[in-house]
Design a protein around this motif. Structure first.
Motif, mmCIF file in Angstrom:
data_model
loop_
_atom_site.group_PDB
_atom_site.id
_atom_site.type_symbol
_atom_site.label_atom_id
_atom_site.label_comp_id
_atom_site.label_asym_id
_atom_site.label_seq_id
_atom_site.Cartn_x
_atom_site.Cartn_y
_atom_site.Cartn_z
ATOM 1 N N ALA A 1 -125.707 -99.334 28.306
ATOM 2 C CA ALA A 1 -124.842 -98.590 27.373
ATOM 3 C C ALA A 1 -124.742 -99.323 26.028
ATOM 4 C CB ALA A 1 -123.459 -98.400 27.979
ATOM 5 N N ASN B 1 -125.947 -92.777 34.476
ATOM 6 C CA ASN B 1 -127.224 -93.088 33.834
ATOM 7 C C ASN B 1 -127.672 -91.943 32.931
ATOM 8 O OD1 ASN B 1 -129.612 -94.715 33.398
ATOM 9 N ND2 ASN B 1 -130.675 -93.282 34.722
ATOM 10 N N LEU C 1 -118.319 -96.933 27.370
ATOM 11 C CA LEU C 1 -117.994 -96.440 28.711
ATOM 12 C C LEU C 1 -116.497 -96.564 28.964
ATOM 13 C CD1 LEU C 1 -120.830 -98.228 30.750
ATOM 14 C CD2 LEU C 1 -120.901 -95.933 29.765
ATOM 15 N N LYS D 1 -127.682 -98.844 23.835
ATOM 16 C CA LYS D 1 -127.728 -97.510 23.230
ATOM 17 C C LYS D 1 -126.506 -97.230 22.349
ATOM 18 C CE LYS D 1 -129.775 -94.101 24.308
ATOM 19 N NZ LYS D 1 -130.522 -92.896 24.618
ATOM 20 N N VAL E 1 -123.377 -96.979 23.281
ATOM 21 C CA VAL E 1 -122.549 -95.986 23.968
ATOM 22 C C VAL E 1 -121.372 -96.711 24.626
ATOM 23 C CG1 VAL E 1 -122.479 -94.340 25.902
ATOM 24 C CG2 VAL E 1 -124.448 -94.364 24.369
ATOM 25 N N ASP F 1 -119.645 -86.661 28.750
ATOM 26 C CA ASP F 1 -120.206 -87.401 27.619
ATOM 27 C C ASP F 1 -120.233 -86.510 26.384
ATOM 28 O OD1 ASP F 1 -123.034 -86.228 27.091
ATOM 29 O OD2 ASP F 1 -123.028 -86.521 29.258
ATOM 30 N N ILE G 1 -125.565 -91.719 29.771
ATOM 31 C CA ILE G 1 -125.933 -92.743 28.783
ATOM 32 C C ILE G 1 -127.279 -92.384 28.149
ATOM 33 C CG2 ILE G 1 -126.578 -95.177 28.437
ATOM 34 C CD1 ILE G 1 -124.712 -95.855 30.858
ATOM 35 N N ASN H 1 -127.360 -89.544 25.551
ATOM 36 C CA ASN H 1 -126.248 -89.598 24.606
ATOM 37 C C ASN H 1 -126.777 -89.854 23.207
ATOM 38 O OD1 ASN H 1 -123.493 -89.837 23.668
ATOM 39 N ND2 ASN H 1 -122.961 -90.434 25.749
#
Length: 197
Positions: A80, A111, A87, A83, A85, A140, A114, A117
């Motif tokens: 994450a 998964n 959580l 990327k 991202v 998401d 993520i 995303n």
């Protein structure tokens, strides 16, 4: 079949005369990349066949679903972060079931959330108990899924047209089929709400 075709083609190219170091490096990279794709595909197919044959003799126990989700999010925090991202998790619930299978179910959903995303995106995981069931939600704010793909998304090997997903992520097309199978084994059901963007 596709990864094997690529591996075969690039390995053949490596045996040709006059191939320079740059071309050789490209061949090795492509063979390695396709070998990884092949491994992921075989791993997912083995998981599914094991679930289909009900060969997983994992004991049914009572466990904390929130602890399972927190462990999954902790394990995926590096992916994450790469990327960009964020959580998040909230809720608590206990579940009677096969803990390893449920861990796989949560991991596959997170998964995907993520993987598909956007930069600076967010994944929210919540769990809760209802009078006769337990609910896991993975939400998401990624690229979303068009209506025409939603009814087939949990089919084996089904992949959304990658030219429309704005991502170069590779997929075996089996992750969500595994999720559905695990849900069914536990007497559960899965649903999806999404729109592009």
């Amino acid at each position: 079949k596709t990864p094997l075709t690529a591996i075969s083609g690039y390995s053949e190219l490596m045996t040709m005369e006059g191939i320079d170091k740059k071309q050789l490096k490209k061949c090795v990279e492509e063979i390695n990349s396709n070998a990884q794709r092949m491994k992921a595909l075989i791993d997912d197919m083995l998981k599914l066949s094991k679930l289909d044959a009900d060969m997983d003799n994992e004991e049914i126990t009572k466990f904390d679903l929130d602890e399972v989700c927190k462990e999954v999010l902790n394990e995926m925090s590096g992916i994450a972060e790469n990327k960009n991202v964020t959580l998040s998790f909230e809720g608590n619930a206990q579940l009677i079931g096969r803990k390893k299978m449920i861990t796989t179910l949560v991991a596959n959903l997170v998964n995907n959330a993520i993987k598909y995303n956007k930069d600076g995106g967010h994944v929210w995981v919540t769990v809760g108990e209802k009078p006769d069931s337990v609910e896991i939600k993975v939400k998401d704010d990624g690229i979303g899924i068009a209506k025409e793909h939603q009814s087939r998304l949990f089919e084996r090997f089904y992949k959304v047209d990658t030219s429309r997903t704005y991502t170069n992520e590779s997929s075996t097309g089996l992750g969500l089929a595994i999720v559905k199978r695990i849900a069914v084994i536990h007497g559960g059901k899965i649903s999806l709400k999404s729109a592009p963007g």
